[in-house]
Design an enzyme around this catalytic site. Sequence first.
Site, PDB file in Angstrom:
ATOM      1  N   HIS A   1     -65.603-130.110  16.833  1.00 13.12           N
ATOM      2  CA  HIS A   1     -64.847-129.241  17.747  1.00 13.12           C
ATOM      3  C   HIS A   1     -64.436-127.926  17.091  1.00 13.12           C
ATOM      4  CE1 HIS A   1     -61.178-131.230  15.948  1.00 13.12           C
ATOM      5  NE2 HIS A   1     -60.699-130.005  16.090  1.00 13.12           N
TER       6      HIS A   1
ATOM      7  N   SER B   1     -58.019-129.444  11.061  1.00 14.30           N
ATOM      8  CA  SER B   1     -59.214-130.150  11.503  1.00 14.30           C
ATOM      9  C   SER B   1     -60.409-129.849  10.603  1.00 14.30           C
ATOM     10  CB  SER B   1     -59.556-129.756  12.938  1.00 14.30           C
ATOM     11  OG  SER B   1     -58.561-130.177  13.828  1.00 14.30           O
TER      12      SER B   1
ATOM     13  N   ASP C   1     -67.364-136.333  16.378  1.00  9.89           N
ATOM     14  CA  ASP C   1     -66.589-135.134  16.050  1.00  9.89           C
ATOM     15  C   ASP C   1     -66.838-134.676  14.615  1.00  9.89           C
ATOM     16  OD1 ASP C   1     -64.957-132.996  16.609  1.00  9.89           O
ATOM     17  OD2 ASP C   1     -63.109-134.022  16.069  1.00  9.89           O
TER      18      ASP C   1
END
Length: 350
Positions: free
Chosen positions: A94, A200, A124
């Site tokens: 993402h 992230s 992901d």
Amino acid sequence: MTDAGDLISSDIFEADGVHAGSSIAGQHPSEHDQELLDAYSRAVIAATEKVSPSVVHIVVTAAQDNRRERSGRPGGSGSGFVFTPDGFILTNSHVVQGAERLEVASASGNRFEAQLIGDDPGTDLAVIRIHAPGLVAASLGDSQFVRVGQLAVAIGNPYGFEYTVTAGVVSALGRSLRSRSGRLIDNIIQTDAALNPGNSGGPLVTSRGEVIGVNTAMILLAQGLCFAIASNTARFVAGRLIRDGRIRRGYLGIGGQNVPLMRRLVRFHNLPAESGILVISVERNSPAERAGVREGDVIVEFGGQSVDTIDALHRLLTESQVGVRTPLTLIRQPALQRLEVIPEESKAIG
């Protein structure tokens, strides 16, 4: 003038052998506590110093937005880490999705253009690459040996604050997390090492500086509920992305929903589970249609294994099933039927 309350407090402290004016909170820790504190600090510092040179800040320029009729708009940023000496970097899918341009800033302050090697929204995870001299690769540990309660250190770039370190413990193992593609990611590591937007794709590491997870998510408005994709999952996915640029998964061409089965059907057919997958749609010219699957069927087994949910079926639709004739067991009221289906490679993203 001395307040009566001060006299009382002073008498109590002096009776306990503590000089007036000192406080319990201000007492020096015992030698044992000091040793523990120092050991904790040393562990966090050692892990940070070992892994920080491998951590990168990823700046994303998003692809053209036709609605705005312009390109080059900011697309956000995230974290990643070098895991091979020749410049391969692991991050979250993402973080890089929809990127027109990727730029990587290293711990030394140098900036490099990055190339997207492969992307898997289903887990992901993504791999990008830079070409730069003197890169330091982080070591991927074995997440199978991670234990609840062990030290966990997260390094990343939350809100653009580069190379921020947070520490905590592994809170739980074996969690599942829904990816943005809708698939369930298994073997997720839960930690209370604080994560924020921008963390992230950064590493979650042990006190030895081994990466045990790729930080991926936190629960908004909650405290200490953060998650990382296990390093063993990351190692497998990264290898496939470097080799093929994608993860191959099986595809049947059905739409379904989880449904409970009537107890009499479960007993009559001696089924191992009390739920199945109700087929609500079958795509034209799909493997399922060619196998004879119909709307209203309830799938209960695939490849001889019980499938009581859509997630269970997804787990079985792996690369090894693509092109392989596989038995499919379903209930077509009231009978149990066995068909053979040949899954194709999924063309969908994720």
